[in-house]
Design a protein around this motif. Structure first.
Motif, PDB file in Angstrom:
ATOM      1  N   THR A 184      -1.019  11.657  -1.558  1.00 20.05           N
ATOM      2  CA  THR A 184      -0.010  10.449  -2.064  1.00 20.05           C
ATOM      3  C   THR A 184      -1.081  10.048  -3.462  1.00 20.05           C
ATOM      4  O   THR A 184       0.585  10.040  -4.384  1.00 20.05           O
ATOM      5  N   GLU A 185      -2.091   9.820  -2.474  1.00 20.75           N
ATOM      6  CA  GLU A 185      -2.560   9.340  -3.961  1.00 20.75           C
ATOM      7  C   GLU A 185      -2.865  10.151  -5.214  1.00 20.75           C
ATOM      8  O   GLU A 185      -3.092  10.063  -5.917  1.00 20.75           O
ATOM      9  N   ALA A 186      -2.840  11.697  -4.254  1.00 22.38           N
ATOM     10  CA  ALA A 186      -2.813  13.090  -5.807  1.00 22.38           C
ATOM     11  C   ALA A 186      -1.521  12.270  -6.088  1.00 22.38           C
ATOM     12  O   ALA A 186      -1.547  12.848  -7.718  1.00 22.38           O
ATOM     13  N   LYS A 187      -0.012  12.576  -5.938  1.00 20.05           N
ATOM     14  CA  LYS A 187       1.217  12.096  -6.459  1.00 20.05           C
ATOM     15  C   LYS A 187       1.088  11.458  -7.361  1.00 20.05           C
ATOM     16  O   LYS A 187       1.024  11.053  -8.769  1.00 20.05           O
ATOM     17  N   ILE A 188       0.232   9.979  -7.090  1.00 12.96           N
ATOM     18  CA  ILE A 188      -0.182   8.416  -8.775  1.00 12.96           C
ATOM     19  C   ILE A 188      -0.008   8.985  -9.288  1.00 12.96           C
ATOM     20  O   ILE A 188      -0.312   8.641 -10.487  1.00 12.96           O
ATOM     21  N   VAL A 189      -1.731  10.006  -8.418  1.00 10.35           N
ATOM     22  CA  VAL A 189      -1.992  10.358  -9.997  1.00 10.35           C
ATOM     23  C   VAL A 189      -1.529  11.032 -11.289  1.00 10.35           C
ATOM     24  O   VAL A 189      -1.770  10.873 -12.202  1.00 10.35           O
ATOM     25  N   GLN A 190      -0.746  12.232 -10.430  1.00 14.19           N
ATOM     26  CA  GLN A 190      -0.826  13.093 -11.241  1.00 14.19           C
ATOM     27  C   GLN A 190       0.565  12.396 -12.051  1.00 14.19           C
ATOM     28  O   GLN A 190       1.398  12.814 -13.181  1.00 14.19           O
ATOM     29  N   SER A 191       1.541  11.439 -11.406  1.00 12.07           N
ATOM     30  CA  SER A 191       1.866  11.151 -12.012  1.00 12.07           C
ATOM     31  C   SER A 191       1.836  10.065 -13.220  1.00 12.07           C
ATOM     32  O   SER A 191       2.998   9.718 -14.218  1.00 12.07           O
ATOM     33  N   GLY A 192       0.692   9.336 -13.838  1.00  9.23           N
ATOM     34  CA  GLY A 192       0.530   8.741 -14.989  1.00  9.23           C
ATOM     35  C   GLY A 192       0.731   7.539 -14.640  1.00  9.23           C
ATOM     36  O   GLY A 192       0.283   6.802 -15.750  1.00  9.23           O
ATOM     37  N   ILE A 193       0.976   7.023 -13.377  1.00  6.45           N
ATOM     38  CA  ILE A 193       1.192   5.414 -13.615  1.00  6.45           C
ATOM     39  C   ILE A 193      -0.200   4.637 -13.368  1.00  6.45           C
ATOM     40  O   ILE A 193      -0.856   5.538 -12.501  1.00  6.45           O
ATOM     41  N   ALA A 194      -0.234   3.919 -13.872  1.00  5.41           N
ATOM     42  CA  ALA A 194      -1.477   2.550 -13.225  1.00  5.41           C
ATOM     43  C   ALA A 194      -1.332   2.441 -12.354  1.00  5.41           C
ATOM     44  O   ALA A 194       0.054   2.235 -11.208  1.00  5.41           O
ATOM     45  N   HIS A 195      -2.110   2.451 -11.201  1.00  4.94           N
ATOM     46  CA  HIS A 195      -2.327   1.897 -10.228  1.00  4.94           C
ATOM     47  C   HIS A 195      -3.638   1.283  -9.679  1.00  4.94           C
ATOM     48  O   HIS A 195      -4.920   1.914 -10.285  1.00  4.94           O
ATOM     49  N   THR A 196      -3.463   0.955  -8.635  1.00  5.23           N
ATOM     50  CA  THR A 196      -4.465   0.814  -7.636  1.00  5.23           C
ATOM     51  C   THR A 196      -4.163   1.666  -5.995  1.00  5.23           C
ATOM     52  O   THR A 196      -2.994   0.707  -5.304  1.00  5.23           O
ATOM     53  N   PHE A 197      -4.839   1.897  -5.389  1.00  6.39           N
ATOM     54  CA  PHE A 197      -5.593   2.603  -4.145  1.00  6.39           C
ATOM     55  C   PHE A 197      -5.891   1.276  -3.182  1.00  6.39           C
ATOM     56  O   PHE A 197      -7.107   1.020  -3.410  1.00  6.39           O
ATOM     57  N   LEU A 198      -5.190   0.642  -2.486  1.00  7.23           N
ATOM     58  CA  LEU A 198      -5.785  -0.090  -1.583  1.00  7.23           C
ATOM     59  C   LEU A 198      -5.733   0.951  -0.179  1.00  7.23           C
ATOM     60  O   LEU A 198      -5.023   0.455   0.413  1.00  7.23           O
TER      61      LEU A 198
END
Length: 285
Positions: free
Chosen positions: A121-135
């Motif tokens: 899931t972390e990889a999917k979020i990174v690939q999306s280009g959406i700014a994020h914080t992984f908690l």
């Protein structure tokens, strides 16, 4: 700015929703629920309820319309990779600008039964280009309810983890951190949320201090551990607990980090007080 919490009728999501309602305008807060019958629980708190299921990307796309920041509470194991893909793709389609995702401690460094879906899931979020914080949440103290209950009934806190440590904290504390990160939106891309590394022997001492009952910490092998719990816990649950004990023994939850206090803006509850709160809330005495 509009914020949405997934799983808003669940334990973690419910706590996070409560915190958001304390620190942001009610009109800006949306709670996602899978079961329409739970919408009233969200609305009674003052937030808007929307209906969406991780397995139904169209429902997610409808629910995410007009949302700026998303608190993405990880789903249950099973078909989690496809369901999480749906969440990320719907967020991308709707123009969500920031995702706070509840991941797993050291997700990119450990390999266990719990980490794989979070790495995906972390990889999917990174690939999306959406700014994020992984908690990267360590371990909820509530996860130890069965062992603590057994300890109060028998005088023995049984475990298999040896001297390995865990970063226990209350679920409500992890949820508060998530809510505050969602509001801030400018935290590091990865936050290792872990309380002070603590051994099971120290947890036994905290339980004794919190309750006034004599508690011995007993480190067991797999056979002994299963036998100690067999009269109280179904066999499949015992096997799950053994798996958890093995990953803890391996050191997968041994984390040194100050990120938790940074996210909260204040210190965590001390272990004895946290245990006392859990014992009281779960009616273990």
């Amino acid at each position: 700015m509009r914020y949405l919490v997934t799983g808003a009728s669940g334990g973690f999501g419910g706590y996070a929703l409560d915190w958001l309602l304390k620190i942001a305008p009610d009109d800006d807060i949306v709670g996602l629920v899978r079961n329409p019958d739970k919408a009233g629980d969200v609305e009674s708190k003052g937030a808007e309820a929307r209906i969406g299921d991780y397995s139904d990307i169209d429902s997610l796309t409808r629910s995410f319309e007009g949302i700026d920041r998303l608190l993405f509470v990880s789903g249950a194991p099973g078909n989690r990779q496809q369901e999480h893909t749906n969440v990320v793709e719907a967020a991308k389609k709707c123009g969500i600008s920031f995702i706070a995702y509840t991941s797993f401690a050291h997700a990119d460094l450990v390999h266990n039964m719990l980490s794989e879906d979070h790495v995906f899931t972390e990889a999917k979020i990174v690939q999306s280009g959406i700014a994020h914080t992984f908690l990267r949440n360590n371990w909820y103290l509530e996860n130890e309810t069965t062992l603590l209950k057994h300890a109060l009934e028998t005088g023995q806190l049984v475990y298999m983890a040896g001297e390995a440590t865990v970063g226990w904290a209350l679920k409500r504390e992890y949820a508060e951190a998530a809510a505050r990160v969602l509001i801030a939106g400018n935290q590091p891309k990865v936050m290792e949320l872990s309380a002070n590394p603590t051994r099971y022997s120290e947890l036994a001492q905290a339980l004794e201090a919190a309750t006034g009952k004599a508690i011995d910490a007993v480190d067991m092998d797999e056979t002994q551990f299963a036998e100690a719990l067999r009269d109280e816990v179904p066999e499949p649950a015992i096997q799950g607990m053994i798996g958890t004990q093995q990953l803890i023994a391996h050191g997968d939850l041994e984390v040194q980090s100050s990120d938790f206090a940074l996210a909260l803006g204040h210190s965590l509850v001390g272990l004895e007080d946290a245990v006392k709160e859990l014992v009281r809330s779960r009616h273990l005495l």
